[in-house]
Every structure is written in C-alpha cells, then in structure tokens.
Design a protein around this motif. Structure first.
Motif, short mmCIF file in Angstrom:
data_model
loop_
_atom_site.label_atom_id
_atom_site.label_comp_id
_atom_site.label_asym_id
_atom_site.label_seq_id
_atom_site.Cartn_x
_atom_site.Cartn_y
_atom_site.Cartn_z
N ALA A 48 -63.74 37.89 91.15
CA ALA A 48 -62.49 38.27 90.49
C ALA A 48 -62.36 37.59 89.13
CB ALA A 48 -61.30 37.93 91.39
N ILE A 49 -62.71 36.32 89.07
CA ILE A 49 -62.65 35.58 87.81
C ILE A 49 -63.61 36.18 86.79
CG2 ILE A 49 -63.17 33.34 86.76
CD1 ILE A 49 -62.21 32.15 89.54
N TYR A 50 -64.82 36.48 87.24
CA TYR A 50 -65.80 37.06 86.32
C TYR A 50 -65.32 38.41 85.79
CZ TYR A 50 -70.10 38.89 84.41
OH TYR A 50 -71.03 39.43 83.55
N LEU A 51 -64.80 39.25 86.68
CA LEU A 51 -64.31 40.56 86.23
C LEU A 51 -63.13 40.40 85.28
CD1 LEU A 51 -64.44 43.59 86.19
CD2 LEU A 51 -63.15 43.62 88.35
N ALA A 52 -62.26 39.45 85.56
CA ALA A 52 -61.14 39.19 84.65
C ALA A 52 -61.64 38.79 83.26
CB ALA A 52 -60.23 38.10 85.22
N SER A 53 -62.73 38.02 83.24
CA SER A 53 -63.28 37.61 81.95
C SER A 53 -63.90 38.78 81.21
CB SER A 53 -64.31 36.49 82.13
OG SER A 53 -65.55 36.98 82.62
N ARG A 54 -64.43 39.74 81.95
CA ARG A 54 -65.01 40.93 81.33
C ARG A 54 -63.92 41.85 80.79
NH1 ARG A 54 -70.21 42.74 83.17
NH2 ARG A 54 -69.74 44.44 81.75
N ILE A 55 -62.79 41.91 81.49
CA ILE A 55 -61.67 42.74 81.03
C ILE A 55 -60.99 42.06 79.85
CG2 ILE A 55 -59.39 43.64 81.66
CD1 ILE A 55 -60.57 44.07 84.51
N GLY A 56 -60.84 40.73 79.93
CA GLY A 56 -60.33 39.95 78.81
C GLY A 56 -58.83 40.05 78.60
N GLY A 57 -58.44 39.87 77.35
CA GLY A 57 -57.03 39.88 77.00
C GLY A 57 -56.32 38.64 77.48
N SER A 58 -55.04 38.59 77.22
CA SER A 58 -54.26 37.42 77.61
C SER A 58 -54.19 37.28 79.13
CB SER A 58 -52.86 37.46 77.01
OG SER A 58 -52.15 38.60 77.49
N GLY A 59 -54.17 38.41 79.84
CA GLY A 59 -54.15 38.36 81.30
C GLY A 59 -55.42 37.77 81.87
N GLY A 60 -56.55 38.15 81.32
CA GLY A 60 -57.83 37.59 81.76
C GLY A 60 -57.91 36.10 81.46
N THR A 61 -57.43 35.72 80.31
CA THR A 61 -57.43 34.30 79.93
C THR A 61 -56.55 33.50 80.88
OG1 THR A 61 -57.78 34.88 77.62
CG2 THR A 61 -56.91 32.69 78.07
N GLU A 62 -55.41 34.04 81.23
CA GLU A 62 -54.50 33.34 82.14
C GLU A 62 -55.12 33.15 83.52
OE1 GLU A 62 -50.23 34.19 84.23
OE2 GLU A 62 -50.48 34.83 82.15
N ILE A 63 -55.83 34.15 84.02
CA ILE A 63 -56.49 34.05 85.32
C ILE A 63 -57.54 32.95 85.29
CG2 ILE A 63 -58.06 35.25 86.90
CD1 ILE A 63 -56.50 37.85 86.13
N THR A 65 -57.71 30.40 83.22
CA THR A 65 -57.04 29.10 83.05
C THR A 65 -56.52 28.58 84.38
OG1 THR A 65 -56.41 29.69 80.79
CG2 THR A 65 -55.16 27.92 81.84
N ARG A 66 -55.90 29.45 85.16
CA ARG A 66 -55.40 29.01 86.47
C ARG A 66 -56.54 28.67 87.41
NH1 ARG A 66 -52.17 33.46 88.47
NH2 ARG A 66 -52.03 34.42 86.45
N ALA A 67 -57.62 29.43 87.35
CA ALA A 67 -58.77 29.19 88.22
C ALA A 67 -59.44 27.85 87.92
CB ALA A 67 -59.79 30.32 88.07
N ALA A 68 -59.29 27.38 86.70
CA ALA A 68 -59.87 26.08 86.33
C ALA A 68 -59.25 24.94 87.13
CB ALA A 68 -59.71 25.84 84.83
N GLY A 69 -58.09 25.17 87.73
CA GLY A 69 -57.43 24.16 88.55
C GLY A 69 -57.54 24.42 90.04
N HIS A 70 -58.37 25.37 90.44
CA HIS A 70 -58.54 25.72 91.85
C HIS A 70 -59.06 24.52 92.64
CE1 HIS A 70 -59.91 28.02 95.37
NE2 HIS A 70 -59.22 29.06 94.90
N ASP A 71 -58.73 24.46 93.91
CA ASP A 71 -59.19 23.37 94.77
C ASP A 71 -60.70 23.38 94.98
OD1 ASP A 71 -56.63 22.40 95.12
OD2 ASP A 71 -56.31 23.49 97.01
N ASP A 72 -61.29 24.56 94.97
CA ASP A 72 -62.73 24.72 95.22
C ASP A 72 -63.51 24.46 93.93
OD1 ASP A 72 -65.35 25.69 95.69
OD2 ASP A 72 -64.60 27.17 97.12
#
Length: 90
Positions: A48-63, A65-72
């Motif tokens: 999901a993160i990879y696809l968000a990065s491929r789609i891009g835009g502010s929404g992709g960036t936000e996803i 950014t939030r994933a960078a703080g994931h527990d895993d």
C-alpha cells in the motif's frame, strides 16, 4: 472514478502485483491505501505504501509520512524506500 477498498485489495493481492496497472486507480485509491498502510499485515502495508508513492501527490506523501512512524520496522523501511518515488515524481 469511484474506487472501492475491494478493488484496491484485489490489485495488491498476490506475489506479482502489477503496480503500473494499480497506479491507474489514481488518487481515489489513496484513502484506502492509507487504511491498508496501518494494518498489522506487513506485506499488505508495504504494498500500500509503495502504491501510494507511485500515485504521489499530497495524499501519497501523507501516507508515507505516517508510515514512517509505524510500529513495524519493515513498514518504516518501506516508507523510507517509497520516498525515492516521490522524489522522482517531482
């Protein structure tokens, strides 16, 4: 184009995901990707993160950014790697 969670999950299911085709879902997929990026399913979250990065835009960036703080830590690594796609989109 209305994109459902089911469509997004179908595109991300399996070992050989066609990210080029999945990218065609466009920004309407981002809310679903945001939800999937927070799941406990590491593989699905990373896809999901990879696809968000491929789609891009502010929404992709936000996803990402939030994933960078994931527990895993694997998900955090995926978020870090996804940043490269955002850089190429600029």
């Amino acid at each position: 184009m209305l994109v459902t969670m089911r469509e997004v999950r179908q595109r991300l299911t399996g070992a050989d995901v066609d990210f080029d085709a999945a990218t065609e879902l466009g920004p309407d997929a981002l809310p679903h990707l945001a939800e999937l990026a927070t799941t406990d399913d590491t593989v699905l979250a990373c896809k999901a993160i990879y696809l968000a990065s491929r789609i891009g835009g502010s929404g992709g960036t936000e996803i990402i950014t939030r994933a960078a703080g994931h527990d895993d830590p694997i998900v955090r690594i995926a978020a870090s790697a996804a940043l490269r796609n955002l850089e190429h989109a600029r």
